[in-house]
Design an enzyme around this catalytic site. Structure first.
Site, PDB file in Angstrom:
ATOM      1  N   LYS A 263       0.839  -1.197   0.000  1.00 23.39           N
ATOM      2  CA  LYS A 263       0.000   0.000   0.000  1.00 23.39           C
ATOM      3  C   LYS A 263       0.876   1.250   0.000  1.00 23.39           C
ATOM      4  O   LYS A 263       2.003   1.214   0.505  1.00 23.39           O
ATOM      5  CB  LYS A 263      -0.854   0.026   1.278  1.00 23.39           C
TER       6      LYS A 263
ATOM      7  N   ARG B 145     -10.290 -11.559   2.078  1.00 26.82           N
ATOM      8  CA  ARG B 145     -11.133 -12.630   1.517  1.00 26.82           C
ATOM      9  C   ARG B 145     -10.424 -13.978   1.585  1.00 26.82           C
ATOM     10  O   ARG B 145     -11.074 -15.012   1.640  1.00 26.82           O
ATOM     11  CB  ARG B 145     -11.539 -12.254   0.084  1.00 26.82           C
TER      12      ARG B 145
END
Ligand code: BES
Ligand code: MN
Ligand code: ZN
Length: 507
Positions: free
Chosen positions: A286, A360
């Site tokens: 990120k 996920r």
């Protein structure tokens, strides 16, 4: 914070601060229209004490607007605080929850350590029932007492010591007491979740998360198991492990079980939370800006742990299993790479497109595991996608489901929890966006519909078990303080998950 209930007349209460509510009944419009605040109490002494100032038009009784009077005439209280509930039509039980929080947050920084909050009394056109509002006020007061400055050196003892709820003298004492106790448990459980979310990544590693959950479990009488690397390998949790493999910190698979005595039939609810204690993005790293926020990437897991605490104390007649998949998502020589293929516990193969779509992955195995433990209905909560924040802002969290009846129960509970979730769609076309060329499924589907393709990814592991997915990325952290809640971790979803669980109670 100590909590108590009182049925004494308000004028007799000896307290540092007595808070009463008011509504805005103004109907006239235009520049000359004068505010028409109305106090929601029948106590004549309180009404008399406030009459002069209310007639000045200085106070509108807007939502969470406050007005303080010192040495109010005719009252034993040292101060009288009037808290607005807003327009009469909006003065709901949720406005009362916030007003109680506002009263506590007004009191706290002024070094007043004790207050009484008077429940609003029914007014002709309103529907403020004493039972619902006493629970909500307890929740709001406790939530309002929380501040996130845990590691500030000069942190004084800033908590309010005692909160007393004054119920109208004609209210049913037993019903009010039960509702109030329920509200205290819920508020404290929400704050328990917030305390966990507030912890930085270096303090709350997956291992520490597991320890904190297990300690709580012992305190409230839940069974708990906390597993790590070996168990992940044994269960073939290749998706969960793939996130963890790049970190020096071992993962934690936290399992909390609530098994009420005598309940051997009926649903088993599986609560699955994303517990990424820090999300750097991994190799798909990120940007530095705002990366510090990613300590709250375990808020879904914390919500499950908080909800399990409330469940253990409120004892609904339904079996519940809480699972948190906790890991740290780090770049490293051992970290997984884009293009890698992982085999999930269910046997499905996953092509990793972006290592930052890690939530996920851990949840995929969490959902499979919950089903393998016998869960008949699933709910997961996760700070899963920035796309959900783009879609719904920081007002509503996203909700998804493969079963209308299951999510309708959840949506019904929102009227009680007061939290905002908005259902977003699922469909095969979205699933088509995450088909992999090399394996079964890929972990991202591109920019468009990012919250939905993430949900479709989870759907592939929930399969046909009735399931709800909550994407709380936009609501888990409050960016701007409000009169009734501090900036920082919100504890969102604890209350709504609890209501959903209670909706399955054996009647
Ligand atoms: N933890 C983030 C999602 C997130 C974003 C939470 C903002 C809270 C605030 C998640 O793991 C993530 O990085 N998601 C990616 C997915 C993308 C790579 C497909 C995202 O939303 O950008
Ligand atoms: Mn991520
Ligand atoms: Zn994440």
């Amino acid at each position: 914070m100590q909590t108590a209930l009182s049925f004494s007349p308000l004028a007799h209460l000896e307290t540092e601060l007595l808070a009463v509510t008011a509504i805005d009944t103004q109907t006239a419009k235009g520049a000359d229209a004068k505010p028409e605040p109305v106090l929601l109490t029948s106590d004549e002494a309180v009404r008399a004490a406030a009459a002069a100032v209310l007639s000045t038009g200085e106070f509108k009784a807007g939502a969470n607007e406050t007005l303080l009077l010192h040495a109010p005439a005719g009252l034993k209280a040292k101060r009288l605080l009037i808290v607005g509930l807003g327009k009469k039509s909006k003065a709901t039980v949720h406005a009362v929850r916030n007003a109680a929080g506002t009263a506590v947050r007004y009191t706290k920084p002024r070094a007043i350590r004790e207050l009484v909050f008077a429940l609003p009394e029914n007014y002709s056109e309103g529907s403020l029932h004493a039972v619902a509002t006493s629970r909500a006020a307890a929740e709001g007061a406790i939530v309002g007492d929380f501040d996130p400055d845990t590691y500030r050196s000069e942190r004084k003892d800033v908590s309010v010591h005692s909160f007393t709820l004054a119920a109208p003298p004609d209210a049913d004492p037993a019903a009010i007491q039960t509702a109030f106790n329920t509200g205290v448990i819920i508020g404290e459980s929400q704050n328990f979740a917030r305390t966990l979310v507030n912890e930085p990544g270096n303090k709350l590693t997956p291992t520490v998360f597991g320890e904190r959950a297990a300690k709580m479990a012992t305190e409230v009488g839940l069974k708990s198991e906390v597993y790590s690397t070996d168990k992940l390998h044994e269960l073939k949790m290749g998706a969960f492990w793939s996130v963890s493999q790049g970190s020096e910190e071992p993962p934690a698979l936290i399992v909390l079980r609530y098994e009420p005595e005598g309940v051997t039939e009926g649903p088993v609810l599986g609560l699955v939370g994303k517990g990424i204690t820090f999300d750097t993005g991994g190799i798909s790293i990120k940007p530095a800006d705002n990366m510090e926020k990613m300590k709250y990437d375990m808020a879904g897991g914390a919500a499950m742990v908080g909800a399990m605490r409330a469940i253990a104390l409120l004892k609904p007649r339904v079996r519940v299993i809480g699972i948190v998949c906790s890991a740290e998502n780090m770049p490293d020589g051992k970290a997984q790479k884009p293009g890698d293929v992982q085999t999930a516990m269910s046997g499905k193969t996953i092509e990793i497109i972006n290592t930052d779509a890690e939530g996920r992955l851990v949840l995929a195995d969490g959902l499979t595991y919950a089903r393998s433990l016998g869960a008949t209905h699933l709910i997961d909560a996760a700070t899963l996608t920035g796309a959900c924040v783009v879609a719904l802002g920081m007002i509503n969290a996203g909700a998804f489901s493969n079963d209308d009846a299951t999510i309708e129960k959840f949506q019904t509970g929102l009227a009680t929890s007061g939290e905002k979730f908005w259902r977003l769609p699922l469909s095969d076309e979205y699933y088509d966006m995450i088909r992999s060329d090399i394996g079964d499924i890929k972990n991202t589907g591109g920019r468009w519909g990012g919250a939905i393709t993430a949900a479709e990814f989870l759907h592939a592991f929930a399969e046909d078990t009735p399931w709800i997915h909550l994407d709380i990325a936009g609501l888990a952290w409050i960016e701007d303080k409000k009169p009734f809640i501090a900036k920082g971790p919100s504890g969102v979803a604890v209350r709504s998950i609890l209501e959903w669980v209670r909706s399955y109670e054996e009647k």
